[in-house]
Motif scaffolding. Structure first.
Motif, mmCIF file in Angstrom:
data_model
loop_
_atom_site.group_PDB
_atom_site.id
_atom_site.type_symbol
_atom_site.label_atom_id
_atom_site.label_comp_id
_atom_site.label_asym_id
_atom_site.label_seq_id
_atom_site.Cartn_x
_atom_site.Cartn_y
_atom_site.Cartn_z
ATOM 1 N N GLY A 33 12.559 -8.386 -11.806
ATOM 2 C CA GLY A 33 11.691 -9.137 -12.022
ATOM 3 C C GLY A 33 11.880 -10.222 -13.350
ATOM 4 N N CYS A 34 12.918 -9.599 -13.924
ATOM 5 C CA CYS A 34 13.484 -10.128 -15.343
ATOM 6 C C CYS A 34 14.101 -11.593 -15.130
ATOM 7 C CB CYS A 34 14.612 -9.201 -16.034
ATOM 8 S SG CYS A 34 13.738 -8.214 -16.972
ATOM 9 N N ARG A 35 14.567 -11.596 -13.738
ATOM 10 C CA ARG A 35 15.186 -13.128 -13.440
ATOM 11 C C ARG A 35 14.503 -14.166 -13.823
ATOM 12 N NH1 ARG A 35 16.836 -10.237 -8.719
ATOM 13 N NH2 ARG A 35 15.020 -11.303 -7.791
ATOM 14 N N GLY A 36 13.234 -14.373 -13.328
ATOM 15 C CA GLY A 36 12.549 -15.577 -13.621
ATOM 16 C C GLY A 36 12.774 -16.713 -12.818
ATOM 17 N N GLY A 37 12.425 -18.185 -13.375
ATOM 18 C CA GLY A 37 12.711 -19.271 -12.717
ATOM 19 C C GLY A 37 11.781 -19.588 -11.570
ATOM 20 N N SER A 38 10.691 -18.722 -11.362
ATOM 21 C CA SER A 38 9.928 -18.971 -10.202
ATOM 22 C C SER A 38 8.499 -19.636 -10.823
ATOM 23 C CB SER A 38 9.275 -17.802 -9.453
ATOM 24 O OG SER A 38 9.179 -16.736 -10.186
ATOM 25 N N LEU A 39 7.484 -20.022 -9.950
ATOM 26 C CA LEU A 39 6.409 -20.544 -10.278
ATOM 27 C C LEU A 39 5.393 -19.492 -9.984
ATOM 28 C CD1 LEU A 39 6.315 -23.811 -8.340
ATOM 29 C CD2 LEU A 39 6.596 -23.631 -10.712
ATOM 30 N N TYR A 40 5.168 -18.881 -11.507
ATOM 31 C CA TYR A 40 4.392 -17.793 -11.567
ATOM 32 C C TYR A 40 3.161 -17.996 -11.847
ATOM 33 C CZ TYR A 40 2.884 -13.391 -13.653
ATOM 34 O OH TYR A 40 2.446 -11.913 -14.012
ATOM 35 N N VAL A 41 2.008 -17.248 -11.176
ATOM 36 C CA VAL A 41 0.700 -17.843 -11.227
ATOM 37 C C VAL A 41 0.027 -16.495 -11.560
ATOM 38 C CG1 VAL A 41 -1.250 -18.963 -9.903
ATOM 39 C CG2 VAL A 41 1.144 -19.611 -9.369
ATOM 40 N N PRO A 42 -0.325 -16.300 -12.791
ATOM 41 C CA PRO A 42 -0.856 -15.089 -13.005
ATOM 42 C C PRO A 42 -2.390 -15.026 -13.350
ATOM 43 C CG PRO A 42 -0.239 -16.202 -15.030
ATOM 44 C CD PRO A 42 -0.095 -16.975 -13.919
ATOM 45 N N GLN A 43 -3.205 -13.796 -13.093
ATOM 46 C CA GLN A 43 -4.384 -13.446 -13.407
ATOM 47 C C GLN A 43 -4.513 -12.150 -13.995
ATOM 48 O OE1 GLN A 43 -6.877 -15.588 -13.563
ATOM 49 N NE2 GLN A 43 -6.477 -17.287 -12.444
ATOM 50 N N SER A 44 -5.169 -11.613 -14.734
ATOM 51 C CA SER A 44 -5.458 -10.477 -15.372
ATOM 52 C C SER A 44 -6.837 -10.128 -15.666
ATOM 53 C CB SER A 44 -4.467 -10.233 -16.301
ATOM 54 O OG SER A 44 -4.460 -9.132 -17.032
#
Ligand SMILES: Cc1cc2nc3c(=O)[nH]c(=O)nc-3n(C[C@H](O)[C@H](O)[C@H](O)COP(=O)(O)OP(=O)(O)OC[C@H]3O[C@@H](n4cnc5c(N)ncnc54)[C@H](O)[C@@H]3O)c2cc1C
Ligand SMILES: *[C@@H]1O[C@H](CO)[C@@H](O)[C@H](O)[C@H]1NC(C)=O
Ligand SMILES: *[C@@H]1O[C@H](CO)[C@@H](O)[C@H](O)[C@H]1NC(C)=O
Ligand SMILES: *[C@@H]1O[C@H](CO)[C@@H](O)[C@H](O)[C@H]1NC(C)=O
Ligand SMILES: *[C@@H]1O[C@H](CO)[C@@H](O)[C@H](O)[C@H]1NC(C)=O
Ligand SMILES: *[C@@H]1O[C@H](CO)[C@@H](O)[C@H](O)[C@H]1NC(C)=O
Length: 489
Positions: A336-347
């Motif tokens: 997951g270190c790669r990155g570059g995506s559209l991350y949509v986080p909740q926590s």
């Protein structure tokens, strides 16, 4: 040095007439004369194409927008940039590892990135058991440097993040069960605060700001150097890593066992669960990860109840402490270190394991994900650390407010394209709200470094700590220059 003046010089002079807003080229020219010559400055075009040699942002749906990136060499350079930007009313943001993803970062427009990339030194003193780092070191470099000399410190589960950036929000990871947050190990910090002053912050100097830096640190200034306590490597620097998978049907039994550990988990044991949907088999799949900072035989005995459930896949190895983040959870966080995506986080944080509630969330996830392919890349992960390490430090020792959390839940949505962001986000938020009903607390509580960015400030910093933090903010950052990362105000 990438900066060049030529053609724009005329425009730059012209801008003196347009007093209200300086042109980037004028600012770059001004700043160049204020900072040391081997610092780097680049003007960023309106298309936000990222100049090479500067730290990019990992994955975010609404990134901060820059007109300029500056990579200072010296603490006095950082000070000069902050003073210049404050005087000219230009917003700015420090960039450490570039892995912050809060939606509040998108509030920065036409700003300056103070890329701390040259502040990357790591010095370990084994005689005093201390480590001094720059403001932009990566966790990967920390673990390798410490492991080489038989020492350890808590680090997060993803080693590509900025270690300082994570520390400013607390910094939690498997060895938090032993030693608390990353920030609990801080001894002193050198920083340029929001007033543009270079200050040392520790238990003895600027003690109140030291409290604020440990958990709400992105609110007060740019940190240039950090000194930490480090610890002799537990179990000779070796640990058990156990990864296993369970079918969705066993989720209730898995949560029962998770509950049996909550509150009395050995300090050497850290547990991570992930809940995802496999479209091929049309079912929920659970992954459980156990890290045990001790002999494998004892680790296996501790996790025997999970082994007795009959995992569909099992991998137990003994690895070095420094390799744990690279192999744990089948190496998925490392990938997951790669990155570059559209991350949509909740926590959110859980304060108890409510088996029936979590099972109902899992059922809800399965129902929605089976029906909507665009939601199938979302997964939920929770870290369940021993509270021993957190409890070693008192609640009023720092701004970090989550010492009694049983689990830190992350709901990791990914959008395939921008049009999906809002539906993935709504789904993530619904999952969060359903978890919250069984959290054991009425009010939402969210670890600041995992936050979406739209939660109330009391969810990140707690109602009991906010008044003091607001007072610190008024004192050390009177212009609220440091307000683009889950701000106090
Ligand atoms: C894949 C992934 C896994 C993660 N896992 C964990 C985990 O296990 N545990 C955990 O605790 N966190 C974890 N995090 C969250 C992480 O702690 C935050 O994203 C953190 O903000 C990253 O810091 P950074 O320096 O890389 O990011 P940046 O975006 O560079 O910085 C984030 C914020 O901190 C500020 N900042 C950074 N450096 C400085 C500095 N030197 N001085 C002043 N301000 C500074 C920035 O201005 C910004 O506001 C994870 C994040 C990702 C993306
Ligand atoms: C973006 O802007 C920069 C600088 O203005 C320019 O050099 C570059 O060609 C542009 N890139 C794209 C993809 O338009
Ligand atoms: C606050 O902003 C004002 C106006 O932009 C500026 O003159 C002043 O120097 C700033 N103060 C600090 C401490 O940065
Ligand atoms: C989760 O566990 C509960 C309780 O054991 C069970 O009823 C439910 O079917 C499981 N959910 C899934 C998706 O398998
Ligand atoms: C889904 O399950 C299938 C069948 O067990 C497996 O081959 C595949 O690798 C799984 N997919 C993912 C993404 O784990
Ligand atoms: C277990 O899962 C991992 C990761 O998906 C895979 O590489 C491995 O082959 C699996 N092992 C077995 C025995 O199924």
């Amino acid at each position: 040095m990438g900066f060049q003046i030529p053609v724009l010089w005329v425009l730059a002079n012209l801008s003196a007439l347009v007093w209200a807003s300086l042109l980037p080229e004028q600012m770059a020219h001004d700043l160049q004369s204020l900072i040391s010559p081997d610092s780097d400055i680049e003007v960023v075009g309106s298309n936000q194409t990222w100049p090479s040699g500067f730290t990019p942002r990992w994955a975010i749906t609404a990134p901060p927008k820059y007109i300029m990136v500056i990579k200072p060499r010296l603490v006095t350079d950082v000070q000069a940039i902050i003073r210049y930007a404050s005087t000219n009313d230009v917003p700015f943001l420090a960039t450490g590892g570039g892995h912050g993803y809060s939606s509040t970062l998108g509030g920065l427009e036409e700003g300056i990135s103070i890329d701390m990339g040259y502040f990357d030194e790591i010095t370990v003193n084994t005689a005093s058991n201390t480590m001094t780092t720059g403001g932009a070191v990566k966790t990967a470099d920390i673990v390798d440097a410490l492991h080489a000399v038989g020492r350890e410190i808590p680090v997060g589960q993803c080693i590509c993040i900025g270690y300082s950036g994570a520390t400013l929000g607390g910094g939690i990871g498997p060895y938090s069960g032993l030693h608390g947050t990353q920030s609990d190990s801080l001894l002193s910090v050198q920083m340029v605060n929001g007033r543009g002053d270079i200050v040392t912050v520790s238990k003895n100097q600027n003690r109140d700001l030291f409290y604020g830096i440990k958990g709400a640190g992105a609110n007060f200034g740019v940190v240039t150097s950090l000194t930490y306590r480090v610890y002799p490597a537990t179990n000779g620097g070796m640990a058990m890593n156990a990864d296993m998978m369970f079918p969705g049907a066993l989720n209730g039994s898995v949560w029962e066992l998770a509950r049996s550990f909550a509150g009395n988990q050995p300090k050497e044991l850290s547990i991570t669960f992930s809940i995802s949907y496999n479209a091929t088999i049309g079912d929920i799949v659970l992954i459980a990860n156990f890290i045990y900072a001790g002999p494998q035989a004892r680790g296996r005995r501790l996790i025997k109840p999970f082994l007795d459930l009959g995992p569909i896949n099992l991998s137990i190895t003994t690895v070095t402490w420094s390799d744990l983040p690279r192999v744990a959870v089948y190496g998925l966080p490392y990938a997951g270190c790669r990155g570059g995506s559209l991350y949509v986080p909740q926590s959110l944080n859980l304060y108890r394991i409510d088996v029936a509630n979590i099972a109902s969330v899992v059922n809800y996830m399965k129902r929605r994900m089976a029906a909507e392919p665009s939601l199938q890349s979302l997964f939920v992960a929770w870290a369940q650390y021993s509270q021993y390490g957190f409890a070693k430090f008192s609640d009023d020792s720092s701004a970090f407010p989550h010492r009694d959390a049983v689990a830190f839940v992350q709901i990791d949505g990914f959008a395939m394209d921008p049009s999906q962001v809002s539906s993935v986000n709504e789904f993530g938020k619904e999952i969060r709200d359903r978890f919250q009903r069984g959290s054991g607390r009425r009010d939402l509580s969210v670890y600041v470094n995992f936050a979406h960015g739209d939660e109330p400030a009391k969810a990140w910093y707690s109602s009991r700590k906010l008044p003091k933090l607001r007072e610190l903010k008024r004192r050390y950052d009177p212009n609220s220059s440091f307000s683009f990362y889950n701000p106090i105000l």
